[in-house]
Design a protein around this motif. Structure first.
Motif, PDB file in Angstrom:
ATOM      1  N   ASP A  84     -42.852 -20.981   0.781  1.00 51.72           N
ATOM      2  CA  ASP A  84     -42.569 -20.590   2.171  1.00 51.72           C
ATOM      3  C   ASP A  84     -41.114 -20.917   2.539  1.00 51.72           C
ATOM      4  O   ASP A  84     -40.827 -21.375   3.646  1.00 51.72           O
ATOM      5  CB  ASP A  84     -43.549 -21.308   3.109  1.00 51.72           C
ATOM      6  CG  ASP A  84     -43.577 -20.651   4.497  1.00 51.72           C
ATOM      7  OD1 ASP A  84     -43.264 -19.443   4.599  1.00 51.72           O
ATOM      8  OD2 ASP A  84     -43.894 -21.348   5.471  1.00 51.72           O
ATOM      9  N   GLN A 155     -48.423 -30.397   2.711  1.00 49.03           N
ATOM     10  CA  GLN A 155     -48.024 -29.144   3.349  1.00 49.03           C
ATOM     11  C   GLN A 155     -46.530 -28.925   3.156  1.00 49.03           C
ATOM     12  O   GLN A 155     -45.723 -29.822   3.375  1.00 49.03           O
ATOM     13  CB  GLN A 155     -48.356 -29.193   4.836  1.00 49.03           C
ATOM     14  CG  GLN A 155     -48.207 -27.839   5.492  1.00 49.03           C
ATOM     15  CD  GLN A 155     -48.783 -27.818   6.890  1.00 49.03           C
ATOM     16  OE1 GLN A 155     -49.542 -28.712   7.281  1.00 49.03           O
ATOM     17  NE2 GLN A 155     -48.432 -26.794   7.641  1.00 49.03           N
ATOM     18  N   GLY A 157     -43.769 -26.026   4.320  1.00 49.04           N
ATOM     19  CA  GLY A 157     -43.705 -24.850   5.165  1.00 49.04           C
ATOM     20  C   GLY A 157     -45.091 -24.604   5.733  1.00 49.04           C
ATOM     21  O   GLY A 157     -45.769 -25.532   6.176  1.00 49.04           O
ATOM     22  N   ASP A 158     -45.537 -23.363   5.672  1.00 52.54           N
ATOM     23  CA  ASP A 158     -46.898 -23.086   6.106  1.00 52.54           C
ATOM     24  C   ASP A 158     -47.836 -22.983   4.911  1.00 52.54           C
ATOM     25  O   ASP A 158     -48.976 -22.540   5.042  1.00 52.54           O
ATOM     26  CB  ASP A 158     -46.934 -21.782   6.925  1.00 52.54           C
ATOM     27  CG  ASP A 158     -46.307 -21.988   8.293  1.00 52.54           C
ATOM     28  OD1 ASP A 158     -46.364 -23.129   8.796  1.00 52.54           O
ATOM     29  OD2 ASP A 158     -45.729 -21.031   8.842  1.00 52.54           O
ATOM     30  N   GLY A 159     -47.355 -23.332   3.735  1.00 50.79           N
ATOM     31  CA  GLY A 159     -48.213 -23.360   2.554  1.00 50.79           C
ATOM     32  C   GLY A 159     -48.546 -24.788   2.186  1.00 50.79           C
ATOM     33  O   GLY A 159     -48.293 -25.723   2.948  1.00 50.79           O
ATOM     34  N   GLU A 199     -49.449 -24.024  -6.240  1.00 50.18           N
ATOM     35  CA  GLU A 199     -48.918 -23.551  -4.956  1.00 50.18           C
ATOM     36  C   GLU A 199     -50.021 -22.823  -4.201  1.00 50.18           C
ATOM     37  O   GLU A 199     -50.630 -21.890  -4.738  1.00 50.18           O
ATOM     38  CB  GLU A 199     -47.739 -22.599  -5.177  1.00 50.18           C
ATOM     39  CG  GLU A 199     -46.478 -23.290  -5.650  1.00 50.18           C
ATOM     40  CD  GLU A 199     -45.291 -22.332  -5.696  1.00 50.18           C
ATOM     41  OE1 GLU A 199     -45.471 -21.125  -5.378  1.00 50.18           O
ATOM     42  OE2 GLU A 199     -44.191 -22.789  -6.064  1.00 50.18           O
ATOM     43  N   PRO A 201     -50.424 -20.458  -1.116  1.00 49.84           N
ATOM     44  CA  PRO A 201     -49.535 -19.702  -0.236  1.00 49.84           C
ATOM     45  C   PRO A 201     -49.918 -19.831   1.244  1.00 49.84           C
ATOM     46  O   PRO A 201     -51.085 -20.092   1.560  1.00 49.84           O
ATOM     47  CB  PRO A 201     -49.723 -18.245  -0.704  1.00 49.84           C
ATOM     48  CG  PRO A 201     -50.514 -18.308  -1.954  1.00 49.84           C
ATOM     49  CD  PRO A 201     -51.232 -19.609  -1.978  1.00 49.84           C
ATOM     50  N   PRO A 202     -48.940 -19.612   2.138  1.00 48.39           N
ATOM     51  CA  PRO A 202     -49.254 -19.605   3.567  1.00 48.39           C
ATOM     52  C   PRO A 202     -50.341 -18.564   3.851  1.00 48.39           C
ATOM     53  O   PRO A 202     -50.389 -17.517   3.194  1.00 48.39           O
ATOM     54  CB  PRO A 202     -47.932 -19.179   4.222  1.00 48.39           C
ATOM     55  CG  PRO A 202     -46.889 -19.490   3.221  1.00 48.39           C
ATOM     56  CD  PRO A 202     -47.527 -19.345   1.872  1.00 48.39           C
ATOM     57  N   GLY A 203     -51.169 -18.847   4.811  1.00 46.15           N
ATOM     58  CA  GLY A 203     -52.220 -17.894   5.185  1.00 46.15           C
ATOM     59  C   GLY A 203     -53.526 -18.122   4.455  1.00 46.15           C
ATOM     60  O   GLY A 203     -54.546 -17.535   4.804  1.00 46.15           O
ATOM     61  N   THR A 204     -53.506 -18.968   3.423  1.00 43.29           N
ATOM     62  CA  THR A 204     -54.745 -19.259   2.703  1.00 43.29           C
ATOM     63  C   THR A 204     -55.651 -20.100   3.605  1.00 43.29           C
ATOM     64  O   THR A 204     -55.197 -21.063   4.218  1.00 43.29           O
ATOM     65  CB  THR A 204     -54.440 -20.056   1.419  1.00 43.29           C
ATOM     66  OG1 THR A 204     -53.490 -19.321   0.648  1.00 43.29           O
ATOM     67  CG2 THR A 204     -55.705 -20.281   0.609  1.00 43.29           C
TER      68      THR A 204
ATOM     69  N   ARG B  41     -42.129 -30.638  11.225  1.00 43.89           N
ATOM     70  CA  ARG B  41     -42.427 -29.262  11.630  1.00 43.89           C
ATOM     71  C   ARG B  41     -42.667 -29.163  13.129  1.00 43.89           C
ATOM     72  O   ARG B  41     -43.308 -28.238  13.603  1.00 43.89           O
ATOM     73  CB  ARG B  41     -43.627 -28.739  10.841  1.00 43.89           C
ATOM     74  CG  ARG B  41     -44.911 -29.495  11.043  1.00 43.89           C
ATOM     75  CD  ARG B  41     -45.970 -29.029  10.075  1.00 43.89           C
ATOM     76  NE  ARG B  41     -45.620 -29.487   8.746  1.00 43.89           N
ATOM     77  CZ  ARG B  41     -45.921 -30.706   8.269  1.00 43.89           C
ATOM     78  NH1 ARG B  41     -46.597 -31.538   9.026  1.00 43.89           N
ATOM     79  NH2 ARG B  41     -45.573 -31.081   7.071  1.00 43.89           N
ATOM     80  N   ARG B  44     -42.189 -26.029  15.141  1.00 45.68           N
ATOM     81  CA  ARG B  44     -43.015 -24.858  14.822  1.00 45.68           C
ATOM     82  C   ARG B  44     -44.458 -25.017  15.308  1.00 45.68           C
ATOM     83  O   ARG B  44     -45.278 -24.137  15.111  1.00 45.68           O
ATOM     84  CB  ARG B  44     -43.028 -24.622  13.308  1.00 45.68           C
ATOM     85  CG  ARG B  44     -41.680 -24.217  12.747  1.00 45.68           C
ATOM     86  CD  ARG B  44     -41.865 -23.465  11.427  1.00 45.68           C
ATOM     87  NE  ARG B  44     -42.701 -24.219  10.502  1.00 45.68           N
ATOM     88  CZ  ARG B  44     -42.217 -25.025   9.538  1.00 45.68           C
ATOM     89  NH1 ARG B  44     -40.925 -25.162   9.393  1.00 45.68           N
ATOM     90  NH2 ARG B  44     -43.026 -25.670   8.726  1.00 45.68           N
TER      91      ARG B  44
END
Lengths: 231, 145
Positions: A84, A155, A157-159, A199, A201-204, B41, B44
């Motif tokens: 991310d 965590q 980023g968003d992943g 890894e 990914p974000p959204g998982t 974060r 965000r």
């Protein structure tokens, strides 16, 4: 009876909660300029099942020390990557002076959590049952079967970066992200032990991990499920 | 903004963490860790109170595991918390609930959260949360007879 119990629970929980009074505490800010004795937060995931959906939740041991980030990127990473848009590195875990002869495992450094001059904020994994003095096992090659794996996530980023240390009997880590197809995580060797880093990914929304020996899923005696909801 | 939120939410989060873990020391650790992990974060995060509450609930689960191990080594001393024997007795029974049932009870009766919100917070199906609550109430009813 229901109303009475409901009411009793509300009164009880409120009364108990009201006994907690806040002492003045400064906002935790890992800056060496604000305190001379801050602890280096290296979270070592202990043996057995440890599930974390957010950083720090996987803590089993917080090691102390007065070390601060001196260099980013770190030297000689085992793995470098980005998730991310944020960089991370997996490195050889730092030796704990309290634990001579113990393996140091692996350590995950996320760039966003580690600023040069501030204290380290990393997550580590090492295989084996902890010794009585809180050190990693000095006999990682012959661990009890009750410690099939130690794993946890951070965590980024968003992943999320998920990692684990494996019992020598485990020869396959099968992963499913949400309802997707299963795939095997890459396993690598370090200090004679086996590890994997994954890894997410974000959204998982859900990470499902099975640990296998000769094609059979290992059921840890603790009975914990390895379906991890991601925030 | 972060400091303001910390001043405003630290005490309510400490209270929630104490009800979830039964340990003042663990509650302090949990709330500190929740803020510590939120810092990188912070800009965000859309809904800081909801985010922090979720962090506290998740971190408390880990804290409960450590507390459980500690309790197995050393049985807890009976503790007078509220100075009201009736409430102390109920609290002692709530503390003995399995962690998942206890979390549902605390979030429903202390935080006043509807079951559907608790299910979302705990990442569990709403039907499971409903049956957790029912089992917890059955258990408490029997013990309080």
């Amino acid at each position: 009876m229901t109303t009475s119990l409901d009411d009793k629970l509300r009164r009880t929980l409120t009364a108990v909660a009201d006994t907690v009074q806040a002492a003045e505490h400064a906002l935790p800010a890992p800056s060496p300029a604000r305190t001379g004795s801050r602890k280096r937060r290296r979270l070592l995931i202990g043996a057995g099942v440890t599930i974390a959906a957010i950083p720090l939740a996987a803590a089993a041991i917080i090691r102390s020390g007065s070390e601060y980030v001196d260099q980013i990127p770190p030297e000689n990473p085992i793995i470098s990557g980005s998730l991310d848009g944020e960089r991370y590195w997996v490195v050889d875990g730092r030796d704990d002076p309290r634990c001579p002869g113990s393996p140091s495992g692996i350590e995950l450094i996320a760039e966003a959590h580690n600023v040069v001059g501030q204290e380290w904020s990393t997550v580590g994994a090492v295989f084996g049952e902890q010794t009585a003095d809180g050190c990693p096992s000095r006999q990682p090659a012959d661990p009890p079967e009750s410690t099939y794996f130690a794993d946890g996530g951070l965590q980024i980023g968003d992943g999320m970066l998920w990692m684990g240390a494996l019992h020598p009997d485990i020869d396959q880590v099968r992963v499913v992200l949400d309802d997707g197809e299963a795939f095997n995580a890459a396993i690598f060797e370090h200090e004679g032990g086996e590890y994997y880093v994954l890894e997410v990914p974000p959204g998982t929304e859900t990470l499902t991990i099975d640990y296998l020996t000769d094609g059979d899923v290992v059921e840890p005696p603790t009975g914990d499920r390895h379906v991890v909801p991601i925030e | 903004m972060l400091e303001e939120t910390y001043r405003e939410l630290r005490l309510p989060l400490l209270r929630l963490a104490f009800l979830l873990t039964g340990s003042r020391e663990t509650a302090e650790d949990v709330v500190q860790s929740a803020f510590l992990s939120a810092q990188p974060r912070w800009h965000r995060i859309d809904d800081p109170p909801a985010y922090l509450r979720r962090s506290v609930v998740n971190l408390a689960k880990d804290g409960q595991r450590r507390e459980y191990r500690r309790r197995r080594l050393l049985p807890p001393e009976p503790e007078s918390v509220t100075a009201n024997p009736e409430l102390d007795e109920t609290w002692a029974l709530v503390r003995q609930l399995p962690p998942k049932q206890r979390a549902v009870v605390v979030l429903h009766y202390y935080e006043d959260l509807p079951l559907v919100d608790i299910a979302r917070l705990l990442h569990r199906p709403a039907s499971t949360v409903r049956s957790d609550l029912r089992r917890a109430l059955d258990r408490l009813r029997k013990a309080l007879r």
